[in-house]
Every structure is written in structure tokens, then in C-alpha cells.
Design a protein around this motif. Structure first.
Motif, PDB file in Angstrom:
ATOM      1  N   ALA A   1     -12.868 -16.352  -5.522  1.00 51.07           N
ATOM      2  CA  ALA A   1     -13.779 -17.439  -5.180  1.00 51.07           C
ATOM      3  C   ALA A   1     -15.215 -16.925  -5.092  1.00 51.07           C
ATOM      4  O   ALA A   1     -16.159 -17.591  -5.522  1.00 51.07           O
ATOM      5  N   ILE A   2     -15.373 -15.715  -4.517  1.00 52.55           N
ATOM      6  CA  ILE A   2     -16.695 -15.103  -4.438  1.00 52.55           C
ATOM      7  C   ILE A   2     -17.277 -14.902  -5.828  1.00 52.55           C
ATOM      8  O   ILE A   2     -18.435 -15.233  -6.093  1.00 52.55           O
ATOM      9  N   ALA A   3     -16.450 -14.379  -6.742  1.00 55.31           N
ATOM     10  CA  ALA A   3     -16.917 -14.109  -8.104  1.00 55.31           C
ATOM     11  C   ALA A   3     -17.409 -15.382  -8.779  1.00 55.31           C
ATOM     12  O   ALA A   3     -18.452 -15.383  -9.446  1.00 55.31           O
ATOM     13  N   GLY A   4     -16.691 -16.477  -8.598  1.00 57.57           N
ATOM     14  CA  GLY A   4     -17.089 -17.732  -9.215  1.00 57.57           C
ATOM     15  C   GLY A   4     -18.425 -18.231  -8.686  1.00 57.57           C
ATOM     16  O   GLY A   4     -19.287 -18.678  -9.448  1.00 57.57           O
ATOM     17  N   LYS A   5     -18.612 -18.140  -7.362  1.00 61.59           N
ATOM     18  CA  LYS A   5     -19.848 -18.624  -6.755  1.00 61.59           C
ATOM     19  C   LYS A   5     -21.040 -17.745  -7.141  1.00 61.59           C
ATOM     20  O   LYS A   5     -22.137 -18.244  -7.406  1.00 61.59           O
ATOM     21  N   VAL A   6     -20.823 -16.423  -7.158  1.00 62.87           N
ATOM     22  CA  VAL A   6     -21.918 -15.517  -7.494  1.00 62.87           C
ATOM     23  C   VAL A   6     -22.351 -15.720  -8.941  1.00 62.87           C
ATOM     24  O   VAL A   6     -23.551 -15.780  -9.253  1.00 62.87           O
ATOM     25  N   LYS A   7     -21.399 -15.852  -9.839  1.00 65.83           N
ATOM     26  CA  LYS A   7     -21.738 -16.030 -11.256  1.00 65.83           C
ATOM     27  C   LYS A   7     -22.447 -17.361 -11.491  1.00 65.83           C
ATOM     28  O   LYS A   7     -23.385 -17.452 -12.296  1.00 65.83           O
ATOM     29  N   ALA A   8     -22.034 -18.400 -10.767  1.00 66.93           N
ATOM     30  CA  ALA A   8     -22.691 -19.708 -10.908  1.00 66.93           C
ATOM     31  C   ALA A   8     -24.134 -19.640 -10.401  1.00 66.93           C
ATOM     32  O   ALA A   8     -25.055 -20.159 -11.040  1.00 66.93           O
ATOM     33  N   ALA A   9     -24.343 -18.989  -9.258  1.00 67.55           N
ATOM     34  CA  ALA A   9     -25.695 -18.855  -8.710  1.00 67.55           C
ATOM     35  C   ALA A   9     -26.563 -18.008  -9.630  1.00 67.55           C
ATOM     36  O   ALA A   9     -27.747 -18.320  -9.854  1.00 67.55           O
ATOM     37  N   ALA A  10     -25.999 -16.927 -10.156  1.00 66.65           N
ATOM     38  CA  ALA A  10     -26.754 -16.050 -11.054  1.00 66.65           C
ATOM     39  C   ALA A  10     -27.177 -16.795 -12.314  1.00 66.65           C
ATOM     40  O   ALA A  10     -28.296 -16.618 -12.809  1.00 66.65           O
ATOM     41  N   ALA A  11     -26.289 -17.660 -12.845  1.00 64.79           N
ATOM     42  CA  ALA A  11     -26.635 -18.445 -14.039  1.00 64.79           C
ATOM     43  C   ALA A  11     -27.777 -19.408 -13.725  1.00 64.79           C
ATOM     44  O   ALA A  11     -28.710 -19.579 -14.521  1.00 64.79           O
ATOM     45  N   THR A  12     -27.750 -20.035 -12.559  1.00 64.65           N
ATOM     46  CA  THR A  12     -28.794 -20.970 -12.157  1.00 64.65           C
ATOM     47  C   THR A  12     -30.148 -20.275 -12.051  1.00 64.65           C
ATOM     48  O   THR A  12     -31.184 -20.853 -12.402  1.00 64.65           O
TER      49      THR A  12
END
Length: 335
Positions: free
Chosen positions: A109-120
Motif C-alpha cells: 500500500a505504501i508503494a502505491g501511494k508513494v508512486k502516485a505522489a511521485a507521479a503527481t
């Protein structure tokens, strides 16, 4: 949801009043900017909302729920400071993931949130770097990413761009405005830079000595300042505030004690006009020329087209545009 309501919020420090009975409504999804001179209380007010300072009197409500006595960690707010406060030994990925790891979230779950924030935030290519390998603007984006992954009710920014150079500040202003549009989250932003306030805010709160002078949209504050403090603070260069003979010369009514006119609302001529002046300083900026002219011993600032030819010592004529003249009474209030 991220509506924030302040009711009679007051803060005392060692007998001195830093915040004096502030009432304010911040709507869900609004970008609200606190602006004012150094020492006006804007950062203190932000810390009272965050819970980092205790309220001496009054009430702080978040989404209609009294949060005055709620600890900072339970208010559902994320704060981004002037200092990036990143862990130098951790990668960008682990800096952004840190609050989620501390909350006990599982790694997937952490990986998904971090990657989404990084893309933004356009940080996807930098997740394995450490803060020391990043520019100042990139480090500030990492700090913002660490706030985004928490999915807070509101973001609180305390002068986040003041450590950046001028070009980076402009870029980050654009990025923060775009971030607000994409997230539609409530954001409260503290700055001493009224240009940042004018370009980013849905609503500006002008503070002076712990009190709110005026609240409104950027254009409302620009076009209809409530008093001479707001008139002199909002706008760049600031409004000319003139009294005495200038008021009498215009035949001002409404018991005006002071008249105000913005530099862009005065026309210039080498031939004729209302007031004769002498140029003391000419700032040629390309698209604009800012002239500082001595009129009757008083310096008046005028914004002219970039091609207007003038040099120190030149005689010029100044004429205020009548419909843009502001009038203030002896207490400094607009009339």
C-alpha cells in the motif's frame, strides 16, 4: 472534507498578544493565503490551526468538529515548513513513505501511494536519489509528497518557497497552483510575499499586529482595499498614499484625509498634466518603466510603458485617473 473555522482565536505569549480574536472561515477546497509583514502573526495563526501551539482563547473547528484540544497528529492536517526537514540518509522514496511506515501501513500500500505522489510531483525518476542529490525545488516537492501520501483534510504551508531563488519560486508557484487544481484540497499558505498571495490565492487574509485587516479575493483587495494598510501592502509597487495639498488639489469629498492611487493609474506626459514633477529614479524593466518622481517634495511612483523615455532630472507631468482614486478618512478607513 477540509473546512476550517476559527472563532475568537487568541494567543498570548508572556503577556503579549500575538493573535487577537480572529474569526475566519476557510471553505473546503479553498486556497487561502495568510499575508502580512514580519511579526504580524501569520505563522502563529497557522500553528494554532495545526495544533502546534495551544489556543489561549477561542475555538478551532475542522469540518464542524471542535478540534481546539485535539493533538496535532489527530487533526488530519499536513504541514509543509520553510525548512524541507528531509532525512539526508534516506532516499526520496523512503522520505515520502516515512509517515506511512510510522502509521503501520503495509509495504504494498505504501508503494502505491508513494508512486502516485511521485507521479503527481514529477519525482518518479528521482525516487532512488537522496536529498543531497536534488535541487532546492525538488527537495521541496519531496516534502510536499510526504504530506500528500497522508491524504490530509488540509495542507498547511509555512513560507515553503522562501529558501528558493527567484526563478525557482516562480516555477514552484505554478506547480503548487496546479497541484491545488488537481487535488482540489484545502490549502492554507503563509507568505510575506504579496505577489505570491495575489497569484495563488482564492482568498487572501491580510494580517496586521495579530488582527485581520481584510479578507477577500485578490482582485477585491486590489480594487477595494478596506484601509490604508491593505492599500499600501497589496500591489507591486505599492499604492501611493498622499495627503494635504494633494487632497485639496483634487477637491476630494467624503471627508477624505488621504487619497491613494496605484502607480498604474497615473498617466505620464512630457508636455502637460495635473502635477509637475521631477524624475529622481527611472527603472527600465523592458515591458514596464517605473518612475519615482518628486512632486512638491513628495515621491510619487508611476508605472509607465517600457518605451517611455525618462531619466533622473527630467521634468514630467502626472495625471491621476479619476475613477481609480481611493479615498480614506483620518482613521485610514476607506470612504
Amino acid at each position: 472534507m477540509g473546512a476550517i473555522t476559527l472563532t475568537g482565536v487568541t494567543k498570548h505569549f508572556d503577556g503579549a498578544t500575538a493573535i487577537d480574536g480572529v474569526d475566519l472561515e476557510v471553505g473546503d477546497g479553498e486556497f487561502v493565503v495568510f499575508v502580512g509583514p514580519s511579526g504580524c502573526g501569520k505563522s502563529t495563526l497557522l500553528r494554532l490551526i495545526a495544533g502546534l501551539e495551544d489556543v489561549s482563547a477561542g475555538r478551532v473547528a475542522i469540518d464542524g468538529v471542535d478540534a481546539t484540544a485535539t493533538p496535532p497528529a489527530r487533526r488530519g492536517l499536513a504541514m509543509v515548513f520553510q525548512s524541507y526537514a528531509l532525512y539526508p540518509h534516506m532516499s526520496v522514496y523512503h522520505n515520502i513513505a516515512f509517515p506511512l511506515k510510522m502509521a503501520g501501513m503495509d509495504s504494498d500500500a505504501i508503494a502505491g501511494k508513494v508512486k502516485a505522489a511521485a507521479a503527481t510531483l514529477n519525482l518518479s525518476d528521482y525516487l532512488h536519489r537522496r536529498p543531497g542529490q536534488l535541487s532546492g525545488g525538488q527537495r521541496q516537492r519531496v516534502a510536499i509528497g510526504r504530506a500528500i501520501v497522508r491524504e490530509p483534510k488540509a495542507f498547511l504551508f509555512d513560507e515553503p518557497l522562501s529558501n528558493l531563488d527567484a526563478a525557482l519560486r516562480v516555477n514552484m508557484r505554478l506547480e503548487l497552483s496546479q497541484l491545488h487544481q488537481s487535488l482540489r484540497a484545502t490549502m492554507i499558505y503563509v507568505t510575506h510575499d504579496q505577489v505570491e498571495a495575489m497569484t495563488m490565492a482564492d482568498k487572501i487574509v491580510v494580517l496586521n499586529a495579530g488582527r485581520i485587516e481584510q479578507v477577500g479575493t485578490p482582485l477585491q483587495l486590489y480594487a477595494r482595499p478596506a484601509d490604508t494598510f491593505v492599500a499600501g501592502f497589496i500591489g507591486s509597487p505599492k499604492m501611493n498614499l498622499l495627503g494635504g495639498d494633494f487632497v485639496n488639489a483634487l477637491g476630494s469629498s467624503c471627508d477624505a484625509h488621504t487619497i491613494g492611487m496605484r502607480p498604474e493609474h497615473i498617466t505620464l506626459s512630457h508636455e502637460r498634466g495635473a502635477w509637475e514633477g521631477r524624475v529622481t529614479i527611472a527603472e527600465h524593466l523592458g515591458s514596464d518603466t517605473f518612475l519615482y518622481a518628486s512632486v512638491g517634495g513628495v515621491t510619487v511612483t508611476v508605472r509607465a510603458p517600457g518605451e517611455f523615455a525618462a531619466a533622473p532630472g527630467d521634468r514630467v507631468w502626472l495625471t491621476p485617473i479619476a475613477e481609480h482614486i481611493h479615498r480614506f478618512n483620518a482613521n485610514g478607513e476607506a470612504v
